[in-house]
Design a protein around this motif. Structure first.
Motif, PDB file in Angstrom:
ATOM      1  N   ILE A   1     -12.132   6.205  10.793  1.00 56.35           N
ATOM      2  CA  ILE A   1     -10.831   6.854  10.987  1.00 56.35           C
ATOM      3  C   ILE A   1     -10.521   7.798   9.832  1.00 56.35           C
ATOM      4  CG2 ILE A   1      -8.342   6.436  11.082  1.00 56.35           C
ATOM      5  CD1 ILE A   1      -9.747   5.712  13.641  1.00 56.35           C
ATOM      6  N   ILE A   2     -10.836   7.361   8.605  1.00 57.23           N
ATOM      7  CA  ILE A   2     -10.547   8.213   7.445  1.00 57.23           C
ATOM      8  C   ILE A   2     -11.274   9.549   7.588  1.00 57.23           C
ATOM      9  CG2 ILE A   2     -10.867   8.477   4.955  1.00 57.23           C
ATOM     10  CD1 ILE A   2     -10.546   5.445   4.732  1.00 57.23           C
TER      11      ILE A   2
ATOM     12  N   GLY B   1       0.116   8.459   6.977  1.00 54.06           N
ATOM     13  CA  GLY B   1      -1.157   7.871   6.600  1.00 54.06           C
ATOM     14  C   GLY B   1      -1.054   6.359   6.466  1.00 54.06           C
ATOM     15  N   VAL B   2      -0.003   5.914   5.802  1.00 56.31           N
ATOM     16  CA  VAL B   2       0.204   4.481   5.596  1.00 56.31           C
ATOM     17  C   VAL B   2       0.407   3.783   6.941  1.00 56.31           C
ATOM     18  CG1 VAL B   2       1.836   2.799   4.666  1.00 56.31           C
ATOM     19  CG2 VAL B   2       1.101   4.715   3.264  1.00 56.31           C
ATOM     20  N   LEU B   3       1.194   4.425   7.813  1.00 58.73           N
ATOM     21  CA  LEU B   3       1.482   3.803   9.113  1.00 58.73           C
ATOM     22  C   LEU B   3       0.242   3.741   9.989  1.00 58.73           C
ATOM     23  CD1 LEU B   3       5.003   5.120  10.137  1.00 58.73           C
ATOM     24  CD2 LEU B   3       4.346   2.849   9.336  1.00 58.73           C
ATOM     25  N   ILE B   4      -0.536   4.831   9.988  1.00 60.67           N
ATOM     26  CA  ILE B   4      -1.759   4.820  10.807  1.00 60.67           C
ATOM     27  C   ILE B   4      -2.651   3.675  10.358  1.00 60.67           C
ATOM     28  CG2 ILE B   4      -3.925   6.050  11.217  1.00 60.67           C
ATOM     29  CD1 ILE B   4      -2.403   8.605  11.421  1.00 60.67           C
ATOM     30  N   PHE B   5      -2.797   3.555   9.053  1.00 58.36           N
ATOM     31  CA  PHE B   5      -3.559   2.460   8.471  1.00 58.36           C
ATOM     32  C   PHE B   5      -3.050   1.111   8.974  1.00 58.36           C
ATOM     33  CE2 PHE B   5      -6.340   3.898   5.132  1.00 58.36           C
ATOM     34  CZ  PHE B   5      -7.047   2.750   4.826  1.00 58.36           C
ATOM     35  N   GLY B   6      -1.734   0.912   8.830  1.00 54.04           N
ATOM     36  CA  GLY B   6      -1.129  -0.373   9.169  1.00 54.04           C
ATOM     37  C   GLY B   6      -1.227  -0.684  10.650  1.00 54.04           C
ATOM     38  N   TYR B   7      -0.937   0.325  11.460  1.00 51.26           N
ATOM     39  CA  TYR B   7      -0.949   0.103  12.909  1.00 51.26           C
ATOM     40  C   TYR B   7      -2.362  -0.214  13.387  1.00 51.26           C
ATOM     41  CZ  TYR B   7       3.865   1.449  13.811  1.00 51.26           C
ATOM     42  OH  TYR B   7       5.215   1.475  13.868  1.00 51.26           O
ATOM     43  N   LEU B   8      -3.340   0.518  12.857  1.00 49.00           N
ATOM     44  CA  LEU B   8      -4.711   0.290  13.285  1.00 49.00           C
ATOM     45  C   LEU B   8      -5.130  -1.143  12.996  1.00 49.00           C
ATOM     46  CD1 LEU B   8      -6.742   3.462  12.451  1.00 49.00           C
ATOM     47  CD2 LEU B   8      -6.710   2.193  14.584  1.00 49.00           C
TER      48      LEU B   8
ATOM     49  N   ASN C   1       0.838  -1.201   0.000  1.00 47.03           N
ATOM     50  CA  ASN C   1       0.000   0.000   0.000  1.00 47.03           C
ATOM     51  C   ASN C   1       0.872   1.250   0.000  1.00 47.03           C
ATOM     52  OD1 ASN C   1      -2.304   1.600   0.189  1.00 47.03           O
ATOM     53  ND2 ASN C   1      -2.221   1.629   2.422  1.00 47.03           N
ATOM     54  N   GLY C   2       1.975   1.170   0.738  1.00 43.11           N
ATOM     55  CA  GLY C   2       2.875   2.311   0.819  1.00 43.11           C
ATOM     56  C   GLY C   2       3.449   2.690  -0.532  1.00 43.11           C
ATOM     57  N   ILE C   3       3.886   1.681  -1.281  1.00 44.59           N
ATOM     58  CA  ILE C   3       4.483   1.973  -2.591  1.00 44.59           C
ATOM     59  C   ILE C   3       3.439   2.584  -3.524  1.00 44.59           C
ATOM     60  CG2 ILE C   3       5.473   0.908  -4.652  1.00 44.59           C
ATOM     61  CD1 ILE C   3       6.890  -1.055  -2.744  1.00 44.59           C
ATOM     62  N   LEU C   4       2.226   2.021  -3.498  1.00 49.61           N
ATOM     63  CA  LEU C   4       1.158   2.611  -4.310  1.00 49.61           C
ATOM     64  C   LEU C   4       0.883   4.049  -3.867  1.00 49.61           C
ATOM     65  CD1 LEU C   4      -1.484  -0.264  -4.541  1.00 49.61           C
ATOM     66  CD2 LEU C   4       0.333   0.301  -6.141  1.00 49.61           C
ATOM     67  N   ALA C   5       0.907   4.258  -2.532  1.00 50.83           N
ATOM     68  CA  ALA C   5       0.565   5.581  -2.005  1.00 50.83           C
ATOM     69  C   ALA C   5       1.611   6.627  -2.391  1.00 50.83           C
ATOM     70  CB  ALA C   5       0.406   5.529  -0.493  1.00 50.83           C
ATOM     71  N   VAL C   6       2.869   6.205  -2.519  1.00 50.96           N
ATOM     72  CA  VAL C   6       3.906   7.159  -2.932  1.00 50.96           C
ATOM     73  C   VAL C   6       3.570   7.703  -4.323  1.00 50.96           C
ATOM     74  CG1 VAL C   6       6.307   7.371  -3.655  1.00 50.96           C
ATOM     75  CG2 VAL C   6       5.756   6.236  -1.505  1.00 50.96           C
ATOM     76  N   GLY C   7       3.261   6.790  -5.253  1.00 50.56           N
ATOM     77  CA  GLY C   7       2.891   7.229  -6.602  1.00 50.56           C
ATOM     78  C   GLY C   7       1.619   8.062  -6.573  1.00 50.56           C
ATOM     79  N   MET C   8       0.675   7.609  -5.751  1.00 46.27           N
ATOM     80  CA  MET C   8      -0.614   8.299  -5.675  1.00 46.27           C
ATOM     81  C   MET C   8      -0.431   9.722  -5.152  1.00 46.27           C
ATOM     82  SD  MET C   8      -3.764   7.627  -6.400  1.00 46.27           S
ATOM     83  CE  MET C   8      -4.096   5.873  -6.254  1.00 46.27           C
TER      84      MET C   8
ATOM     85  N   ALA D   1      -4.803   3.169  -1.052  1.00 43.66           N
ATOM     86  CA  ALA D   1      -3.714   4.116  -1.308  1.00 43.66           C
ATOM     87  C   ALA D   1      -4.229   5.550  -1.234  1.00 43.66           C
ATOM     88  CB  ALA D   1      -3.097   3.849  -2.678  1.00 43.66           C
ATOM     89  N   ILE D   2      -5.374   5.807  -1.870  1.00 40.97           N
ATOM     90  CA  ILE D   2      -5.937   7.163  -1.837  1.00 40.97           C
ATOM     91  C   ILE D   2      -6.240   7.567  -0.390  1.00 40.97           C
ATOM     92  CG2 ILE D   2      -7.907   8.595  -2.505  1.00 40.97           C
ATOM     93  CD1 ILE D   2      -8.068   6.843  -5.061  1.00 40.97           C
ATOM     94  N   ALA D   3      -6.814   6.627   0.367  1.00 40.86           N
ATOM     95  CA  ALA D   3      -7.146   6.938   1.761  1.00 40.86           C
ATOM     96  C   ALA D   3      -5.896   7.305   2.543  1.00 40.86           C
ATOM     97  CB  ALA D   3      -7.846   5.745   2.406  1.00 40.86           C
ATOM     98  N   ALA D   4      -4.823   6.544   2.351  1.00 41.02           N
ATOM     99  CA  ALA D   4      -3.586   6.830   3.086  1.00 41.02           C
ATOM    100  C   ALA D   4      -3.063   8.216   2.723  1.00 41.02           C
ATOM    101  CB  ALA D   4      -2.535   5.773   2.781  1.00 41.02           C
ATOM    102  N   VAL D   5      -3.114   8.539   1.444  1.00 41.96           N
ATOM    103  CA  VAL D   5      -2.613   9.842   0.991  1.00 41.96           C
ATOM    104  C   VAL D   5      -3.437  10.967   1.618  1.00 41.96           C
ATOM    105  CG1 VAL D   5      -2.343  11.341  -1.014  1.00 41.96           C
ATOM    106  CG2 VAL D   5      -1.704   8.944  -1.178  1.00 41.96           C
ATOM    107  N   VAL D   6      -4.762  10.766   1.628  1.00 40.62           N
ATOM    108  CA  VAL D   6      -5.633  11.824   2.145  1.00 40.62           C
ATOM    109  C   VAL D   6      -5.473  11.976   3.656  1.00 40.62           C
ATOM    110  CG1 VAL D   6      -8.029  12.490   2.475  1.00 40.62           C
ATOM    111  CG2 VAL D   6      -7.263  11.683   0.258  1.00 40.62           C
ATOM    112  N   ILE D   7      -5.361  10.844   4.357  1.00 39.93           N
ATOM    113  CA  ILE D   7      -5.112  10.918   5.794  1.00 39.93           C
ATOM    114  C   ILE D   7      -3.825  11.693   6.053  1.00 39.93           C
ATOM    115  CG2 ILE D   7      -4.451   9.564   7.836  1.00 39.93           C
ATOM    116  CD1 ILE D   7      -6.394   7.457   6.965  1.00 39.93           C
ATOM    117  N   GLY D   8      -2.863  11.545   5.151  1.00 38.80           N
ATOM    118  CA  GLY D   8      -1.580  12.223   5.313  1.00 38.80           C
ATOM    119  C   GLY D   8      -1.641  13.704   5.001  1.00 38.80           C
ATOM    120  N   GLY D   9      -2.819  14.227   4.732  1.00 40.07           N
ATOM    121  CA  GLY D   9      -2.937  15.673   4.593  1.00 40.07           C
ATOM    122  C   GLY D   9      -2.764  16.198   3.182  1.00 40.07           C
ATOM    123  N   THR D  10      -2.622  15.324   2.198  1.00 44.45           N
ATOM    124  CA  THR D  10      -2.514  15.793   0.822  1.00 44.45           C
ATOM    125  C   THR D  10      -3.909  16.134   0.313  1.00 44.45           C
ATOM    126  OG1 THR D  10      -0.554  14.482   0.417  1.00 44.45           O
ATOM    127  CG2 THR D  10      -1.801  15.159  -1.507  1.00 44.45           C
TER     128      THR D  10
END
Lengths: 508, 427
Positions: free
Chosen positions: B394-395, B366-373, B44-51, B342-351
């Motif tokens: 959470i989102i 965003g990715v970490l919050i997702f993963g940890y939860l 998810n992280g790799i996808l989120a970087v591109g996203m 991926a989109i959710a992680a990006v948006v959680i990250g404030g983008t």
């Protein structure tokens, strides 16, 4: 002092934004049947005060009184309901809706079934337009109307809720003289009907023409309120800027251009219908010499903007014609090509095409110069900062820091940032579209001085403006546009406002 | 709310989640668990970087999930099949063209001269050379089965081309990114199924042979899926490196780093480098913030947009190879709906989905919050159904916090109270 006739009164308003005090203890009142002008330089707090009055900013300190009773509007809708209408500097209309739909946006009359009652809406809009003597068909699409009529629709919209106070923020900045006259007669009629009008403008002549009282703001503070009949122009300017301002028309620092032609344009043409513009541009030819300032005059929609944008490659290969720079023919198919040839374009609309509002001053200013500041694709941060600091200093841009987001800067400062952005790439040819639109006297003077300096540095300048005194003062020659064609070319010595207006008038 | 607090909100939220994890589950803090989380989030992280890069330009890439599935199919077939298959026919030419384009771009910036014609000639030469090199390297491998290294190179290159196709449609044909990538998502899935079915053995390509063993050539795949970097270090690095790092926290960290996590961190680092240091990164922000201003400032808007979708495509194909390694199989269905995570992680990250604003660091958060939860809820034995439900909440909560809604609400309440006080006071 609260007269019973005061409709809306603000007492001791203080409004702060992060890092900036926009208004400090400002008091202001408007009476029924009065036109109260508010003037001041950019960043003086005029627009902020209006936003407080109209409920856009609900979090301020101080007191608002409506008919002598304390009120606090929680949003623009509440203010509207209380009878305060505002027409913002930028038009807030939906281009794809009709005039009637725009007027009744958000409170459309409905039938029993909850559907929009289009007939009633159009009828009521027609009545409203008739009452205000506005010549617009209710079912006309807003996007198809000229700006002046759009403005009228906006005013009708603000008044349709039986507004008792009407705030007009720079209503004439996009209007022609005739449209301005129509607007003024409308204002007079509203005054007779007992509407209190707050009128914000940069144009002194208009303020004198239309207002009963004038309030001056400076740096977020109230400086004074005077009856227009007793006000003197110089005195007002002194109040606005805090020092007597020597007229920029007085001093004689004329520059003389070289013989060397920098830019030569032959038969520049643009087919009709490009980018939704109805103005065509046909066979426009001119030359600009080193150190020369060429003015582009003409009515709104006469093709001034198109000439500049076409030169700059904004229309891609839909532009025809032959462009030579320093005697060599060049092909310009994109803004990038134009920049590579040392051209810069300061566009008319700061927010739509001049700035990236989300980014900082630094990032905006370095944008066209990045190529030069880059090695191996990486931006050289130190050089970038040095360049930006240099131009902040040179243009004396007032900002807390170079990292300030440009959205938080005042209009005049934003305009200087745009100028700095283009001067930083050291252009040979500078194209300017309405460079002083909506900015205050002080900032204007600074921009005039800057243009003179550029002329001394042998930069070729083409400047479009709808303010004739400005063109007559600054330009060496003035090209008058009419309906997409070059109608006349005057040297400054024999140009007058009358001659230019005559050449610019359609069918003349 | 002071600005400094608002900006650190992101990091505070990770710390909160982290602390909650420590309290809620005793196993949470164990290195094994942390390593497992990093490994789980890496795709998810790799996808989120591109996203993130795409969203900063005010675009969106809905195709990344299905692209991942396509890539996993391609990777599995390339590794296992020892003959020309549909996967080879697809990957090798696409990779060759991508390599050629990249080489031409590099040649254009480095070897570009004032004369346009000469630059073009240099670029054509670079294109031909790179494309030929890739073809010559790849073609002989088709008989023996591709090595893991070549899969790691060829497949993402093919993804680069596919993403570039989306980019061309978006920029040159002025189509909405949403529609184009939606179409690409469907077509990628269709292509994956066609390619997977073409070898006649069903849609799922397992790396195991009929005896249930992974063949030796393919076995090296475990390297890119290793839970611990240490497990694959000795064969890669000279002996002195492992000795020069003294026994300590850093070494333990390195040894416990899961290899997919390493890939993710590398991609993240590259993304940060792009956004913070490269001119290209600045152009992304400018285009997302105001495309017209960007164009009039001399930015090659179309080129930048094509590049950003190409990068997103490349990263989703890389994630596909990693997924293939992790599950020891490739199938078109892999990565379904991954684009939404991926989109959710990006948006959680404030983008901002409106473009022009966003940071890679936020995406990491965003990715970490997702993963940890997910991890904490799993450790507590909460069912997947409930997990999904909570994730949705959470989102929304994260975005509300980002947009300053809660702060505004608080300040409004404060004013209300002050007003009441002023009314009650006798004047």
């Amino acid at each position: 002092m609260t007269f019973p006739s005061m409709i809306l009164e603000a007492r001791g308003i203080t409004k702060t934004f992060p890092g900036v005090v926009a208004l400090r203890n400002v008091s202001f009142a408007v009476a029924a049947g009065e036109v109260h002008a508010v003037i001041g330089e950019n960043g003086a707090g005029k627009s902020t005060l209006m936003k407080v009055l109209s409920g856009v900013h609900p979090d301020y300190e101080g007191e608002l009184l409506l008919d002598g009773k304390t009120v606090r509007f929680d949003g623009p809708r509440e203010a509207q309901r209380a009878g305060i209408g505002i027409v913002h500097q930028e038009l807030n209309l939906v281009r794809d809706l009709t005039a009637a739909e725009n007027v009744f946006l958000g409170r459309e009359p409905t039938t029993r079934w909850g559907l929009i009652d289009r007939r009633r809406m159009n009828r009521e809009a027609a009545e409203l337009f008739a009452r205000l003597d506005i010549d617009v068909a209710p079912d006309q699409r807003i996007g198809h109307l000229p700006v002046g009529q759009q403005q009228m629709v906006e005013i009708a919209k603000a008044l349709s809720l039986n507004a008792r106070v009407l705030i007009l923020d720079e209503p004439t900045s996009a209007l022609s003289d005739r449209e301005t006259a129509t607007l003024f007669s409308l204002i007079h009629r509203l005054r007779e009907q007992g509407v209190g009008i707050v009128y914000i403008s940069h144009r002194m002549e208009e303020v004198f023409q239309v207002s009963d009282r004038i309030t001056v703001l400076r740096d977020g503070e109230w400086v004074g309120t005077v009856p227009t009949a007793q006000a003197a122009r110089d005195e007002l300017i002194r109040m606005m800027v805090g020092r007597p301002l020597t007229s920029f028309f007085a001093e004689d620092e004329r520059t003389t251009p070289d013989e060397r032609v920098i830019l030569s344009v032959e038969n520049l043409s643009l087919a009709a219908g490009v980018e939704g513009r109805r103005t065509r541009m046909q066979n426009v030819s001119f030359e600009v010499r080193a150190g020369e300032i060429l003015g582009l005059a003409g009515l709104l929609g006469s093709g001034r903007t198109e000439v500049l944008e076409a030169l700059f490659g904004a229309y891609g290969d839909r532009t025809q014609g032959c462009i030579q720079i320093e005697g060599r023919p060049v092909v310009i198919r994109s803004p990038l090509d134009a920049i590579r040839h040392g051209m810069a374009l300061v566009t008319e609309d700061r927010k739509a095409s001049g700035l990236v509002l989300q980014l900082s001053l630094r990032e905006n200013m370095s944008l066209p110069s990045l190529r030069r500041l880059t090695r191996w694709g990486m931006v050289d941060g130190a050089r970038e900062r040095r360049l930006v600091d240099e131009f902040i200093e040179r243009l004396s841009i007032r900002t807390p820091s170079r990292e300030q987001r440009v959205a938080n800067l005042s209009g005049g400062t934003q305009q200087k940032v745009i100028l700095g952005k283009w001067l930083a790439m050291t252009p040979r040819i500078l194209l300017l579209d309405e460079p002083t639109r909506g900015i205050d006297v002080g900032a204007k003077a600074e921009i005039y001085h800057l243009l003179r300096e550029l002329s001394l540095r042998r930069v070729a300048v083409v400047m479009a403006s709808s303010e004739l005194p400005e063109l007559l003062e600054l330009c060496h020659r003035i090209l008058v546009m009419r309906e997409g064609r070059a109608a006349a070319l005057f040297a400054r010595e024999n140009a007058t406002q009358e001659k230019i207006l005559h050449a610019a008038a359609p069918g003349g | 709310m002071p600005r400094i607090l608002r900006e650190s909100l992101l990091y505070i939220s990770v710390i909160v989640v982290f602390a909650a994890g420590c309290l809620a589950a005793p196993d949470f803090l164990k290195p094994d668990n942390q390593s497992a989380v990093l490994r789980q989030v890496s795709q998810n992280g790799i996808l989120a970087v591109g996203m993130t890069l795409v969203i900063i330009t005010a675009g969106i890439d809905l195709s990344v999930g299905r692209m991942l599935g396509l890539a996993s199919t391609l990777a599995a077939m390339l590794l296992v099949e020892k003959r020309w298959t549909a996967a080879t026919y697809f990957t090798v030419p696409a990779a060759a063209v991508s390599a050629g384009i990249l080489a031409a771009l590099v040649a254009g910036t480095v070897g570009g001269s004032r004369s346009g014609r000469r630059t073009l000639a240099v670029q054509c030469l670079a294109f031909a050379a790179a494309a030929a090199a890739v073809a010559l390297w790849a073609v002989p491998q088709s008989r023996t089965g591709f090595s893991i290294l070549s899969v790691l190179v060829l497949v993402p290159l093919a993804g680069f081309l596919l993403g570039g196709v989306s980019g061309v449609l978006i920029s040159k044909c002025r189509l909405q990114p949403f529609i184009v990538t939606l179409a690409m998502m469907t077509s990628a899935y269709g292509a994956a199924r066609l390619i997977a079915a073409s070898s006649g053995s069903g849609y799922i390509h397992s790396l195991y042979d009929s005896q249930g063993n992974v063949p030796t050539g393919v076995d090296s795949l475990r390297v890119i899926d290793a839970a611990q970097l240490a497990a694959c270090l000795p064969s890669w690095t000279p002996h002195f490196l492992s000795r020069s790092l003294a026994e300590g926290a850093l070494r333990r960290l390195l040894e416990n780093l899961p290899v997919p996590g390493l890939f993710f961190l590398l991609c993240l680092g590259a993304g940060m480098f792009i956004l913070n240091r490269l001119r290209f990164g600045r152009h992304l922000y400018a285009i997302g913030g105001n495309e017209e201003t960007a164009r009039l400032s001399g930015i090659n808007v179309d080129g930048v947009k094509i590049a950003v979708y190409a990068i997103s495509g490349m990263l989703s194909f890389l994630a596909g190879v990693l997924a293939c390694a992790q599950y020891r199989q490739g199938k078109p269905d892999m990565g379904a709906m991954a684009e939404l995570d991926a989109i959710a992680a990006v948006v959680i990250g404030g983008t901002s989905l409106m473009g022009g604003r966003g940071r890679m660091m936020g995406t990491l958060v965003g990715v970490l919050i997702f993963g940890y939860l997910t991890n904490i809820l799993s450790l507590r034995g909460v069912s997947t159904d409930v997990q999904l439900f909570i994730t949705g909440i959470i989102i929304v909560a994260a975005v509300l916090l980002q947009e300053g809604y809660i702060q505004r609400l608080a300040s409004r309440l404060r004013f209300r109270r002050r007003d009441k006080e002023s009314f009650s006071r006798p004047i």
